[in-house]
Motif scaffolding. Structure first.
Motif, PDB file in Angstrom:
ATOM      1  N   UNK A  35       4.001 -30.839 -24.259  1.00  0.00           N
ATOM      2  CA  UNK A  35       4.669 -31.083 -22.988  1.00  0.00           C
ATOM      3  C   UNK A  35       3.821 -30.582 -21.828  1.00  0.00           C
ATOM      4  N   UNK A  36       4.244 -30.990 -20.634  1.00  0.00           N
ATOM      5  CA  UNK A  36       3.575 -30.578 -19.401  1.00  0.00           C
ATOM      6  C   UNK A  36       4.648 -30.113 -18.427  1.00  0.00           C
ATOM      7  N   UNK A  37       4.409 -28.981 -17.783  1.00  0.00           N
ATOM      8  CA  UNK A  37       5.309 -28.472 -16.754  1.00  0.00           C
ATOM      9  C   UNK A  37       4.466 -28.036 -15.559  1.00  0.00           C
ATOM     10  N   UNK A  38       4.759 -28.595 -14.401  1.00  0.00           N
ATOM     11  CA  UNK A  38       3.978 -28.251 -13.219  1.00  0.00           C
ATOM     12  C   UNK A  38       4.664 -28.691 -11.945  1.00  0.00           C
ATOM     13  N   UNK A  39       4.003 -28.426 -10.842  1.00  0.00           N
ATOM     14  CA  UNK A  39       4.538 -28.784  -9.535  1.00  0.00           C
ATOM     15  C   UNK A  39       3.470 -29.498  -8.714  1.00  0.00           C
ATOM     16  N   UNK A  40       3.907 -30.511  -7.989  1.00  0.00           N
ATOM     17  CA  UNK A  40       3.051 -31.252  -7.055  1.00  0.00           C
ATOM     18  C   UNK A  40       3.723 -31.186  -5.694  1.00  0.00           C
ATOM     19  N   UNK A  41       3.295 -30.213  -4.907  1.00  0.00           N
ATOM     20  CA  UNK A  41       3.963 -30.000  -3.639  1.00  0.00           C
ATOM     21  C   UNK A  41       5.385 -29.529  -3.879  1.00  0.00           C
ATOM     22  N   UNK A  42       6.355 -30.256  -3.345  1.00  0.00           N
ATOM     23  CA  UNK A  42       7.762 -29.882  -3.491  1.00  0.00           C
ATOM     24  C   UNK A  42       8.411 -30.522  -4.709  1.00  0.00           C
ATOM     25  N   UNK A  43       7.629 -31.235  -5.519  1.00  0.00           N
ATOM     26  CA  UNK A  43       8.173 -31.950  -6.678  1.00  0.00           C
ATOM     27  C   UNK A  43       7.786 -31.219  -7.958  1.00  0.00           C
ATOM     28  N   UNK A  44       8.772 -30.888  -8.781  1.00  0.00           N
ATOM     29  CA  UNK A  44       8.519 -30.291 -10.089  1.00  0.00           C
ATOM     30  C   UNK A  44       8.568 -31.379 -11.146  1.00  0.00           C
ATOM     31  N   UNK A  45       7.685 -31.274 -12.139  1.00  0.00           N
ATOM     32  CA  UNK A  45       7.542 -32.308 -13.159  1.00  0.00           C
ATOM     33  C   UNK A  45       7.564 -31.676 -14.548  1.00  0.00           C
ATOM     34  N   UNK A  46       8.299 -32.286 -15.469  1.00  0.00           N
ATOM     35  CA  UNK A  46       8.286 -31.888 -16.870  1.00  0.00           C
ATOM     36  C   UNK A  46       8.261 -33.127 -17.746  1.00  0.00           C
ATOM     37  N   UNK A  47       7.298 -33.215 -18.662  1.00  0.00           N
ATOM     38  CA  UNK A  47       7.138 -34.386 -19.535  1.00  0.00           C
ATOM     39  C   UNK A  47       6.852 -33.892 -20.948  1.00  0.00           C
ATOM     40  N   UNK A  48       7.404 -34.576 -21.959  1.00  0.00           N
ATOM     41  CA  UNK A  48       7.103 -34.180 -23.326  1.00  0.00           C
ATOM     42  C   UNK A  48       7.061 -35.393 -24.244  1.00  0.00           C
TER      43      UNK A  48
END
Length: 373
Positions: A222-235
């Motif tokens: 999985x991936x957990x991170x932030x791009x500016x004000x957007x948080x992202x989680x993918x698995x």
């Protein structure tokens, strides 16, 4: 390399024998628990029961954890699930049973877990958000639907209601999680034998063979991170095992999930598919059965309030037999009355097709009180 490994082993062994010479402070012990209750009005085809008082997720968890002198974090978790008082047969009775029992080590190398707990595929998965306290469409704790029977609604829906990896559930296993690097993490699990959903005591022998699914390997990333004000989680995850009994096939399951968060909104969803796993169960091998599940939902939280809507659709297939299916809409929200105390409104719209020409529509609305400590 081989010589270095042997030397390291000798040092570790010496430390174990010496005992107090390398003793750390005692592990810190914490006790936590949860209880989810509700009161629902249910209207379903041909069902005379129009009220329901579910009491679910009755558990106590004891966790012991501490940092050793060498910097490693060591711990153990024991989750005790409390039975109901309806006079049902074990394990759904008044007895308390251990649902999870496992030990772990964590450090710069990552994290290793050994014992009865969920797999890496399960723990690293993203799906549609839960906005009702203690309940959601993906793996619901409270499900007010199912196929119609002479006595009302059946306890088990006609098709799977989860996008999570549940082939091994809480069977004894070993799992390893890498450190998270640049937002990415990898996890793997190995389960020798799937023969129950609670801790299996097999210290004085080996697991019974040909009793179900064996040699299950699971891998997830999985991936957990932030791009500016957007948080992202993918698995994404994949698991496969052997079913030596006749007609078992070789069970496989795989899926993906994602969450996006922005300004209080959470948009999430997941897709799951399996082969050679019985349509109405999560971990029973049956050659020729296939199930596909997908879900999507949107939630918004501000202060103590959370509201949202979510949908799950599941279809079970078998060659020469009619498909089974479940469609599940949920609308509602929750309000935090204080630390660990949440009150919610839960509206469920469920359609269950049992594949035998009977489709059951169920509508329900209720309040949920969730306590955690």
């Amino acid at each position: 390399m081989k010589k270095t490994l042997l030397g390291t082993t000798a040092l570790v062994t010496a430390g174990l024998v010496a005992g107090p010479a390398l003793a750390s402070d005692p592990l810190n012990v914490t006790v936590s628990g949860s209880l989810i209750t509700g009161f629902y009005f249910v209207d379903s085809d041909g069902n005379n029961d129009d009220t329901k008082v579910p009491v679910v997720a009755r558990d106590l968890t004891v966790n012991a954890e501490g940092t050793l002198d060498n910097g490693l974090v060591a711990g153990a978790t024991l989750m005790l699930e409390l039975g109901d008082d309806e006079g049902a047969a074990a394990p759904a009775n008044d007895d308390a049973t251990f649902q999870e029992v496992f030990a772990y080590l964590e450090g710069g190398f990552g994290r290793t877990e050994i014992g009865a707990t969920d797999s890496a595929s399960f723990k690293m998965h993203y799906s549609s958000p839960w906005f009702v306290p203690g309940n959601g469409v993906d793996s619901p704790n409270i499900f007010n639907g199912g196929p119609q029977t002479a006595g009302g609604l059946a306890a088990t829906p006609s098709s799977r209601t989860s996008t999570y990896a549940l082939l091994t559930e809480d069977d004894n296993k070993i799992s390893y999680f890498t450190p998270r690097l640049a937002g990415f993490q990898l996890g793997v699990s190995y389960t020798p034998d799937v023969n129950g959903n609670n801790p299996v005591a097999n210290g004085f022998g080996v697991s019974a063979q040909n009793s179900g699914v064996e040699e299950v390997f699971e891998i997830a990333a999985n991936y957990a991170g932030e791009f500016g004000a957007v948080s992202v989680g993918i698995d994404g995850f994949y698991g496969t095992g052997d079913a030596p009994a006749a007609g078992g096939g070789d069970p496989e399951e795989w899926g993906v999930g994602a969450n996006l968060g922005f300004a209080g909104f959470t948009l999430g969803g997941a897709w799951y598919q399996n082969e050679d796993i019985a349509r109405g169960t999560q971990s029973t091998a049956l050659s020729g059965d296939e199930t596909e599940v997908w879900t999507a939902g949107l939630a918004y939280g501000s202060g103590p309030w959370t509201v949202g809507t979510a949908y799950l659709e599941s279809t079970g297939e078998r060659t020469g037999v009619a498909d089974t299916s479940v469609e599940f809409w949920q609308i509602g929200g929750g309000y935090s009355l204080g630390a660990g105390v949440d009150l919610g409104l839960d509206i469920q719209l469920i359609e269950d097709d049992n594949g035998a020409g009977v489709t059951t529509d169920s509508e329900s609305a209720g309040i949920v009180l969730a306590i955690s400590f």
